[in-house]
Design a protein around this motif. Structure first.
Motif, short mmCIF file in Angstrom:
data_model
loop_
_atom_site.label_atom_id
_atom_site.label_comp_id
_atom_site.label_asym_id
_atom_site.label_seq_id
_atom_site.Cartn_x
_atom_site.Cartn_y
_atom_site.Cartn_z
N ALA A 60 0.84 -1.19 0.00
CA ALA A 60 0.00 0.00 0.00
C ALA A 60 0.88 1.25 0.00
N PHE A 103 -5.81 0.85 -3.01
CA PHE A 103 -4.64 0.76 -2.13
C PHE A 103 -4.93 1.09 -0.68
N HIS A 141 -3.78 -1.30 3.50
CA HIS A 141 -3.14 -1.01 4.78
C HIS A 141 -3.67 -1.95 5.87
#
Ligand code: HEM
Ligand SMILES: [Cu+2]
Lengths: 201, 630
Positions: free
Chosen positions: B431, B481, B485
Motif C-alpha cells: 500500500a 490501495f 493497509h
C-alpha cells in the motif's frame, strides 16, 4: 527564416555555457565508472566483515604492472604536450608507446592471474572464495576499461597519422588523456585498496 | 504513422555552439520517426513505449488481482492469451502468479516510471525549457532510446518462455534468483531479465549523461540556475541520482551473473536443494541486498522527482501564482537527493542487522520526511487562494499532492525499525509504495501528458474525457490501495498466491474482492485515456501556441516546433518562470503572466525593487552591445 550567420551569432555568446559538452560527458562517464568500482569495493568490505574469508598473497606481478601503468601515464602526457606543441612526430611515437605499455600492462595482469591460479586462488568453482573472486572482478573489469582505452588510443593514432590532431584540434586528445590518466589512477586505487586489505588482515 | 509534424530543416541549425562543420541532411521516414536524433521525436518514442508498457503491466496486475480477489474463479477464458499457464482446473499456475508479480514490478518501476517518465519529459522539456536547439548529443540520445528498446524486447520475449520469465520479485534476491534449479523462473527467464536490465542501465546512463551535460552547458543566455523552471531542476537532479546509483545496480547484477553462470559464490553459501548440498561456500545473500537497495532506494526518487517537478510547474501555472518557496523547493529536492543515498538499509531491517545500526538508518530515514513535507507544504501554499484553473493536468497534479502525503505518512510508520519488523513484506508495504511511488509518479506522468500534449502533437486533448479519467483514477486508486493497509496490519504477507488456505486470513476475502473489483474499474478507466490520447493526436482541436498562458520558453516555439525548435533566434531569458499574477503587471500591458523572455526593462511598474536594479544593468549592457556592433 533566419540566416545561419545570425543564429550562430546568437549562439556564440551564451553567458552560461561553461565546458565543451563532449568533454563534460566524458567526465560524467568517469563518474559512472567510479561508482561502479565504489560499489565493488564496498561490497568487498561488507563481505569481508562477515568472515569466512580466504587469506592469500597478492601476486608480485602487480608491482610490475603498476610501474608500467604509471610510465604509460607519463607517455600519455608526453603525447598530449606534443599535440599541443604541434610536434606530430613525437605525438605518433608517444601514442604508440602508450598503447604498447597499455598492452604490456594487460599481459602483466594476465601473468598475475596465472600466479594466482598456481597458488590456488580461483575466480570460480568449488574451491573458490569471494576473497579471490573479488580480485578477479576488480582486475578483469579494470582491464575491460583499459581495453576501451587502447581502442581510444588507436583511434587517436589513426587521427594523428592523418595529421588531424594539432594544437587547434585538441578536444579528443584531451579526452583521451583524461581517460587514460583516470585508468591509471583507478588502478592505483584498486591496488592500494587490495594492499591495505591484505596487510590489515 | 501519420503524426502531423512539419519540420523546418531549411535552416541548418544544430543543438550546440561547438560543432565541427555543417552538414545538410534530408530527413527520410527512417531518420525522422525511427532513428531520430531529434529530442522531441525521441521523447515521443519514450512516451509511446512507456504507455504500451503501462498497459501491459496494468493488465498483468488485473490477472493476479483476479486470483487474489476471486480465488475460486474459473479463469479458462484467459487461456487464449496465457495458454498453459491456466491449469486444467481453470486456475492460475502458482509459478506464473509469481512471474506476473515480478514482471509487473519490473515493468512499472523501470520501464514505465523510469524510462517512460524521465525519458519522455527530460527529453522533451530540457532543450525546450532551457532554450537549446537539441540535446548535447543527439546520437547518444538516440542510442539511449534504442538500448531501452532492445531491453524492452528482451524483457517482453522472456514472458513467453516455456519456463516463464523471472519470478523472484522485482528485487530478484539471491539465492532464489541465483540458482536456476531453485524455481522455473530462475532459469532462462532470469538470465534474460539480467541481460535486459544491463541494457536498460546503459540506456539510463546514456540518457542521464546527456541530460546533465545539456542542462549545465546549453542554457540560453540569461537562463541562470536560479531561473531554471522547477521541472528542469527535477530532471537534472534525477539524472545525477541515476548516474550515481545505476552503476551500483550494474555491479550487483554483474556479481549475480557470475554466480549464476560462472560458478562464483558472491551471494551463495551452504545451500541445500532437494537434499543436495551445493558446493558454493562463503557468499552472502545480504550483500546483494545492500548493493541492490543502494540503487533501489535512490531509484524510488528517480521515479518520483520528475513527477514532482512536473507538478510544481503545472500547479504554479494553473493556480496563476508564483510557486511558493522556489529556493526551498530546489533545496528540498537536493536534500532528498542526498539523503536518498544513506537510507537504503530501511529495506533491510529484518535481515538481522545490528539494532543499533537499524536505529541509525531509522533516524536518517525519518529525516527524509522533512524535505518531503516542505514540498507538500509549498504545493498547498501555492494553491492557497490561487485563481485555480482545473485543467485535467491540474487535477492530476493536485491528486499527486494528495497521494504523496497519504503515502508519505505510511513511510514514516515503516521507517521505524520496531514497527517495520511487524509490517515488513506485508500488504502495508505494498500500500505504501503504490500510493507514494506508483500513484504519485503515475499522476505526475498523466499530468505531464495532459499539459504538454499540445506542444508534442499540436492538438488539444479532450478535457471532459480528461476529467472523467481523473476522477475514476483518483477514486479508484484510493479504493484499491487504501484497504491494503488494513490487510497488511493484519499480517498478510505480500507475493502469496492464495490466502484462502489459511484460516487466519479468510476474514479478508470480502475486502480482497473489493480491491480486485476496484482495480478492474480503475484499469478499465485508463481506456478513456487511451482513446483520448490516440484520437487527439489525429483529430484533436488545433492547439494555440500557448494554451495554458504559461511563462516557460517551450510556449514561444511554433505550434509544431521543427528541428532546432525556434525558427529564429533562441529567446533570451530575463526572469524566473513564475511571474504569475504579478501586482501592477497590467500597467505594463501584461495579463496575469509575464513570460521568461520579457526583459525587466519592459515591465517598470511590476518590477520588484531588486529587479529594478537589474533592469538598469540589463539596459546598460544592451546599450554597450549595440555600440559594440556598430
Ligand atoms: C517519508 C518518506 C518515506 C519513508 C520514511 C519511507 C520508508 C519506507 C520504508 C521503511 C520501507 C521499507 C518497508 C519494508 O519493506 O518493510 C519503504 C518501502 C518502499 N518505499 Fe518508502 N518511504 C518514504 C517515501 C517513499 C517514496 C517517496 C517512495 C517513492 C517514490 C517510496 C517508495 C518505496 C518503495 C517502492 C518501497 C518498497 C520496495 C519493495 O520492498 O518492493 N517511499 N519505504
Ligand atoms: Cu527506501
Amino acid at each position: 527564416m533566419k540566416k545561419v550567420e545570425e543564429i550562430v551569432l546568437d549562439e556564440e555568446a551564451p553567458e552560461v555555457a561553461s565546458m565543451h559538452p563532449q568533454k563534460f560527458a566524458m567526465w560524467l562517464f568517469i563518474v559512472t565508472v567510479i561508482m561502479l568500482f565504489a560499489g565493488f569495493t564496498s561490497a568487498y568490505i561488507v563481505r569481508k566483515a562477515e568472515g569466512n574469508w580466504l587469506d592469500y598473497e597478492l601476486p608480485m606481478s602487480f608491482w610490475v604492472t603498476t610501474l608500467i601503468i604509471v610510465i604509460s601515464s607519463a607517455t600519455m602526457q608526453w603525447a598530449y604536450i606534443s599535440a599541443k606543441k604541434d610536434n606530430l612526430l613525437n605525438l605518433k611515437i608517444s601514442i604508440s608507446l602508450t598503447s604498447l605499455l597499455g598492452f604490456l600492462f594487460l599481459v602483466g595482469q594476465w601473468a598475475a592471474w596465472s600466479e594466482l591460479v598456481s597458488s590456488q586462488v580461483y575466480f570460480a568453482g568449488n574451491f573458490s572464495n569471494p576473497a579471490g573472486s573479488f580480485l578477479y572482478v576488480f582486475t578483469g573489469l579494470h582491464a575491460m576499461h583499459l581495453i576501451g582505452g587502447i581502442v581510444f588510443l588507436s583511434i587517436m593514432l589513426f587521427f594523428a597519422l592523418k595529421e588531424q590532431i594539432h594544437s587547434q584540434n585538441l578536444v579528443k586528445m584531451e579526452m583521451c588523456t583524461t581517460y587514460w590518466h583516470f585508468l591509471g589512477g583507478l588502478w592505483l586505487y584498486l591496488y592500494g585498496f587490495l594492499l591495505y586489505n591484505h596487510w590489515v588482515l | 504513422m501519420a503524426i502531423e509534424t512539419h519540420t523546418n530543416v531549411s535552416h541548418d541549425v544544430h543543438g550546440h555552439a561547438h560543432h565541427d562543420g555543417h552538414h545538410h541532411h534530408k530527413e527520410t521516414f527512417i531518420t525522422k520517426y525511427i532513428f531520430s536524433e531529434d529530442h522531441k521525436m525521441i521523447a515521443k518514442q519514450f512516451l509511446i513505449s512507456g504507455l504500451i508498457w503501462a498497459f501491459i503491466g496494468g493488465a498483468m496486475s488485473i490477472i493476479f488481482r483476479l486470483q487474489l480477489g476471486f480465488p475460486d474463479m474459473n479463469l479458462s477464458f484467459l487461456r487464449p492469451i496465457l495458454g498453459g499457464w491456466i491449469l486444467e482446473t481453470g486456475k492460475l499456475d502458482p509459478e506464473f502468479y509469481l512471474a506476473l508479480v515480478t514482471m509487473h514490478g519490473t515493468i512499472m518501476v523501470f520501464f514505465v516510471l523510469t524510462a517512460g517518465l524521465s525519458g519522455t519529459f527530460s527529453n522533451f522539456l530540457i532543450p525546450l525549457q532551457i532554450g537549446a536547439r537539441d540535446m548535447a548529443s543527439g546520437f547518444m540520445n538516440m542510442l539511449s532510446y534504442w538500448f531501452f528498446f532492445v531491453a524492452s524486447l528482451i524483457m517482453f520475449f522472456s514472458i513467453f518462455l516455456e519456463t516463464g520469465p523471472a519470478s523472484g520479485g522485482w528485487v530478484v534476491y539471491p539465492p532464489l534468483s541465483a540458482l536456476p534449479q531453485a524455481m522455473p523462473g530462475s532459469g532462462l527467464g532470469m538470465t534474460m531479465w539480467l541481460v535486459s536490465m544491463a541494457l536498460f542501465i546503459v540506456s539510463s546512463l546514456l540518457g542521464g549523461i546527456n541530460y546533465i551535460t545539456t542542462v549545465i552547458n546549453m542554457r540560453t543566455r540569461g537562463m541562470s540556475f536560479s531561473r531554471l523552471p522547477l521541472t528542469i531542476w527535477a530532471f537534472f537532479l534525477t539524472a545525477i541520482i541515476g548516474l550515481l546509483s545505476f552503476p551500483v545496480l550494474f555491479a550487483a547484477a554483474l556479481l549475480l551473473i557470475f554466480d549464476r553462470s560462472f560458478g562464483t559464490s558472491f551471494y551463495l553459501s551452504e545451500i541445500y536443494i532437494d537434499g543436495q548440498a551445493l558446493p558454493n561456500m562463503g557468499g552472502s545473500p545480504i550483500l546483494y541486498q545492500h548493493l541492490f537497495w543502494f540503487l533501489g532506494h535512490p531509484e524510488v526518487y528517480i521515479v518520483l522527482l520528475p513527477a514532482l517537478g512536473i507538478t510544481s510547474e503545472i500547479i504554479a501555472t494553473n493556480a496563476r501564482k508564483p510557486i511558493f518557496g522556489y529556493r526551498a523547493m530546489v533545496m528540498s529536492m537536493v536534500a532528498i537527493g542526498i539523503l536518498s543515498f544513506i537510507v537504503w538499509a530501511h529495506h533491510m531491517f529484518v535481515t538481522g542487522m545490528n539494532p543499533f545500526l537499524g536505529s541509525i538508518f531509522m533516524f536518517l530515514t525519518l529525516i527524509i520526511a522533512v524535505p518531503s513535507a516542505v514540498k507538500a507544504f509549498n504545493y498547498i501554499t501555492t494553491l492557497w487562494r490561487g485563481n485555480i484553473i482545473f485543467t485535467p493536468a491540474m487535477l492530476f497534479s493536485i491528486g499527486l499532492v494528495s497521494v504523496f502525503i497519504s503515502g508519505g505518512v505510511t513511510g514514516i510508520v515503516l521507517g521505524n525499525n520496531a514497527l517495520d519488523i511487524q509490517l515488513h513484506d506485508t500488504y502495508f508495504v505494498v500500500a505504501h509504495f503504490h500510493i507514494v511511488m506508483g500513484s504519485a509518479s503515475f499522476f505526475g506522468f498523466m499530468a505531464g501528458v495532459y499539459h504538454w500534449f499540445p506542444k508534442m502533437f499540436g492538438r488539444m486533448m479532450d478535457p471532459n474525457l480528461g476529467y472523467l479519467h481523473f476522477w475514476l483514477t483518483f477514486i479508484g486508486i484510493y479504493m484499491v490501495f487504501f484497504p491494503m493497509h488494513y490487510i497488511g496490519i493484519a499480517g498478510f504477507p505480500r507475493r502469496y498466491y492464495s490466502f484462502t488456505s489459511f484460516d487466519a486470513f479468510k476474514i479478508f476475502s470480502d475486502l480482497n474482492m473489493f480491491i480486485s473489483a476496484a482495480a478492474i474499474i480503475t484499469f478499465a478507466a485508463q481506456s478513456i485515456f487511451a482513446f483520448n490520447f490516440i484520437y487527439s493526436i489525429f483529430k484533436g482541436k488545433k492547439a494555440p501556441e500557448n494554451p495554458w498562458l504559461s511563462n516557460t520558453l517551450e510556449w514561444t516555439t511554433p505550434r509544431l516546433p521543427g528541428h532546432g525548435n525556434w525558427e529564429g533566434d533562441i529567446p533570451t531569458v530575463h526572469r524566473w518562470a513564475y511571474d504569475y499574477s504579478k501586482p501592477n503587471a497590467d500597467k505594463d500591458g501584461f495579463d496575469d503572466f509575464i513570460p521568461q523572455y520579457v526583459p525587466l526593462s519592459k515591465t517598470p511598474h511590476s518590477n520588484l525593487p531588486h529587479e529594478q536594479e537589474l533592469a538598469k544593468f540589463e539596459q546598460e549592457e544592451e546599450q554597450s552591445n549595440v555600440n559594440a556592433q556598430h
